[in-house]
Design a protein around this motif. Structure first.
Motif, PDB file in Angstrom:
ATOM      1  N   ASP A  30      10.740   9.890  13.989  1.00  0.00           N
ATOM      2  CA  ASP A  30       9.687   9.079  14.587  1.00  0.00           C
ATOM      3  C   ASP A  30      10.184   7.640  14.752  1.00  0.00           C
ATOM      4  N   PRO A  31      10.086   7.089  15.959  1.00  0.00           N
ATOM      5  CA  PRO A  31      10.521   5.703  16.153  1.00  0.00           C
ATOM      6  C   PRO A  31       9.656   4.689  15.397  1.00  0.00           C
ATOM      7  N   ASN A  32       8.533   5.128  14.856  1.00  0.00           N
ATOM      8  CA  ASN A  32       7.669   4.225  14.087  1.00  0.00           C
ATOM      9  C   ASN A  32       7.954   4.258  12.588  1.00  0.00           C
ATOM     10  N   LEU A  33       8.912   5.074  12.159  1.00  0.00           N
ATOM     11  CA  LEU A  33       9.278   5.101  10.747  1.00  0.00           C
ATOM     12  C   LEU A  33       9.749   3.703  10.353  1.00  0.00           C
ATOM     13  N   PRO A  34       9.159   3.118   9.323  1.00  0.00           N
ATOM     14  CA  PRO A  34       9.569   1.753   8.965  1.00  0.00           C
ATOM     15  C   PRO A  34      10.991   1.723   8.405  1.00  0.00           C
ATOM     16  N   HIS A  35      11.620   0.576   8.546  1.00  0.00           N
ATOM     17  CA  HIS A  35      12.941   0.351   7.961  1.00  0.00           C
ATOM     18  C   HIS A  35      12.815  -0.173   6.531  1.00  0.00           C
ATOM     19  N   LEU A  36      11.625  -0.669   6.201  1.00  0.00           N
ATOM     20  CA  LEU A  36      11.369  -1.241   4.886  1.00  0.00           C
ATOM     21  C   LEU A  36       9.886  -1.117   4.584  1.00  0.00           C
ATOM     22  N   ILE A  37       9.585  -0.750   3.327  1.00  0.00           N
ATOM     23  CA  ILE A  37       8.206  -0.752   2.849  1.00  0.00           C
ATOM     24  C   ILE A  37       8.115  -1.798   1.743  1.00  0.00           C
ATOM     25  N   VAL A  38       7.155  -2.704   1.884  1.00  0.00           N
ATOM     26  CA  VAL A  38       6.876  -3.719   0.870  1.00  0.00           C
ATOM     27  C   VAL A  38       5.532  -3.343   0.259  1.00  0.00           C
ATOM     28  N   LEU A  39       5.525  -3.102  -1.045  1.00  0.00           N
ATOM     29  CA  LEU A  39       4.362  -2.516  -1.703  1.00  0.00           C
ATOM     30  C   LEU A  39       3.896  -3.333  -2.901  1.00  0.00           C
ATOM     31  N   ASP A  40       2.645  -3.722  -2.877  1.00  0.00           N
ATOM     32  CA  ASP A  40       1.996  -4.331  -4.036  1.00  0.00           C
ATOM     33  C   ASP A  40       1.557  -3.190  -4.947  1.00  0.00           C
ATOM     34  N   LEU A  41       1.640  -3.387  -6.245  1.00  0.00           N
ATOM     35  CA  LEU A  41       1.217  -2.335  -7.175  1.00  0.00           C
ATOM     36  C   LEU A  41      -0.280  -2.375  -7.455  1.00  0.00           C
ATOM     37  N   GLY A  42      -0.869  -3.562  -7.415  1.00  0.00           N
ATOM     38  CA  GLY A  42      -2.264  -3.720  -7.807  1.00  0.00           C
ATOM     39  C   GLY A  42      -3.238  -3.502  -6.666  1.00  0.00           C
ATOM     40  N   LEU A  43      -3.228  -2.316  -6.122  1.00  0.00           N
ATOM     41  CA  LEU A  43      -4.140  -1.992  -5.023  1.00  0.00           C
ATOM     42  C   LEU A  43      -5.399  -1.352  -5.577  1.00  0.00           C
ATOM     43  N   PRO A  44      -6.556  -1.660  -4.992  1.00  0.00           N
ATOM     44  CA  PRO A  44      -7.788  -1.006  -5.450  1.00  0.00           C
ATOM     45  C   PRO A  44      -7.839   0.445  -4.962  1.00  0.00           C
ATOM     46  N   GLY A  45      -8.529   1.270  -5.693  1.00  0.00           N
ATOM     47  CA  GLY A  45      -8.647   2.683  -5.294  1.00  0.00           C
ATOM     48  C   GLY A  45      -7.360   3.431  -5.574  1.00  0.00           C
ATOM     49  N   VAL A  46      -6.574   3.665  -4.555  1.00  0.00           N
ATOM     50  CA  VAL A  46      -5.282   4.340  -4.704  1.00  0.00           C
ATOM     51  C   VAL A  46      -4.241   3.274  -5.060  1.00  0.00           C
ATOM     52  N   SER A  47      -3.647   3.417  -6.234  1.00  0.00           N
ATOM     53  CA  SER A  47      -2.738   2.389  -6.743  1.00  0.00           C
ATOM     54  C   SER A  47      -1.385   2.399  -6.033  1.00  0.00           C
ATOM     55  N   GLY A  48      -0.652   1.299  -6.216  1.00  0.00           N
ATOM     56  CA  GLY A  48       0.703   1.220  -5.701  1.00  0.00           C
ATOM     57  C   GLY A  48       1.603   2.276  -6.311  1.00  0.00           C
ATOM     58  N   GLU A  49       1.356   2.610  -7.586  1.00  0.00           N
ATOM     59  CA  GLU A  49       2.142   3.662  -8.238  1.00  0.00           C
ATOM     60  C   GLU A  49       1.961   4.999  -7.520  1.00  0.00           C
ATOM     61  N   LYS A  50       0.733   5.304  -7.125  1.00  0.00           N
ATOM     62  CA  LYS A  50       0.452   6.549  -6.404  1.00  0.00           C
ATOM     63  C   LYS A  50       1.112   6.524  -5.026  1.00  0.00           C
ATOM     64  N   VAL A  51       1.067   5.383  -4.348  1.00  0.00           N
ATOM     65  CA  VAL A  51       1.721   5.261  -3.041  1.00  0.00           C
ATOM     66  C   VAL A  51       3.218   5.520  -3.199  1.00  0.00           C
ATOM     67  N   LEU A  52       3.817   4.952  -4.237  1.00  0.00           N
ATOM     68  CA  LEU A  52       5.243   5.169  -4.495  1.00  0.00           C
ATOM     69  C   LEU A  52       5.538   6.646  -4.753  1.00  0.00           C
ATOM     70  N   GLN A  53       4.689   7.295  -5.510  1.00  0.00           N
ATOM     71  CA  GLN A  53       4.852   8.722  -5.791  1.00  0.00           C
ATOM     72  C   GLN A  53       4.814   9.537  -4.493  1.00  0.00           C
ATOM     73  N   VAL A  54       3.872   9.240  -3.624  1.00  0.00           N
ATOM     74  CA  VAL A  54       3.765   9.953  -2.350  1.00  0.00           C
ATOM     75  C   VAL A  54       4.980   9.657  -1.478  1.00  0.00           C
ATOM     76  N   LYS A  55       5.377   8.399  -1.409  1.00  0.00           N
ATOM     77  CA  LYS A  55       6.553   8.017  -0.611  1.00  0.00           C
ATOM     78  C   LYS A  55       7.783   8.801  -1.065  1.00  0.00           C
ATOM     79  N   ASN A  56       7.952   8.907  -2.385  1.00  0.00           N
ATOM     80  CA  ASN A  56       9.124   9.599  -2.921  1.00  0.00           C
ATOM     81  C   ASN A  56       9.054  11.111  -2.786  1.00  0.00           C
ATOM     82  N   SER A  57       7.891  11.646  -2.452  1.00  0.00           N
ATOM     83  CA  SER A  57       7.771  13.091  -2.255  1.00  0.00           C
ATOM     84  C   SER A  57       7.736  13.468  -0.770  1.00  0.00           C
TER      85      SER A  57
END
Length: 155
Positions: A61-88
């Motif tokens: 996909d040409p929209n795949l980012p080259h870099l993801i910048v992620l804050d950990l302290g997100l409300p609801g779904v945490s940054g840790e969960k986003v990282l887990q999904v990204k890595n899977s």
């Protein structure tokens, strides 16, 4: 859109910025905006939207980012969960990740993720000038990770 514009957009460095703090997002986005012809920043303000954005692209996909910048302290779904999904999510595995956080150096999760060579941990700066420095560190890290990936594919 003409072909020249499309080619220019394909060559731009794409950053997915995930941070619920509008001020942090604005300051970091302004730092990236110093390079409007080279960098496209997509700002997302929740972990839920970040997961949807990550899972909506595939490897080609040409929209795949080259870099993801992620804050950990997100409300609801945490940054840790986003990282887990990204890595899977296979297409996102090669995308360099910067954890951009206000958490303490002693935070257990920060200490753990800091050991991962595919992740850069940066602490949010105390001043506006610190955002430009952070942006430069992020770009150097991402370019280095992409070069290593390209070299490993060529070997």
């Amino acid at each position: 859109m003409d072909e020249t514009t499309e080619n220019k957009q394909e060559k731009r460095f794409r950053v997915l910025l995930v941070d619920d703090d509008p001020q942090d997002s604005m300051f970091l986005k302004r730092a990236f905006d110093d390079f409007p012809d080279l960098i496209d920043v997509t700002a997302i303000f929740s972990g839920f939207d970040a997961i949807n954005a990550i899972k909506s692209v595939d490897r080609d996909d040409p929209n795949l980012p080259h870099l993801i910048v992620l804050d950990l302290g997100l409300p609801g779904v945490s940054g840790e969960k986003v990282l887990q999904v990204k890595n899977s999510w296979t297409p996102a595995l090669a995308v360099p990740l910067v954890i951009f956080t206000g958490r303490s150096e002693k935070d257990e999760f920060v200490e753990k993720v800091r050991k991962d060579p595919t992740v850069l941990v940066l602490h949010k700066p105390d001043s506006r000038g610190g955002y430009a420095d952070a942006m430069q560190k992020m770009l150097r890290f991402a370019v280095k990770r992409h070069r290593r990936l390209a070299a490993s594919k060529a070997a």
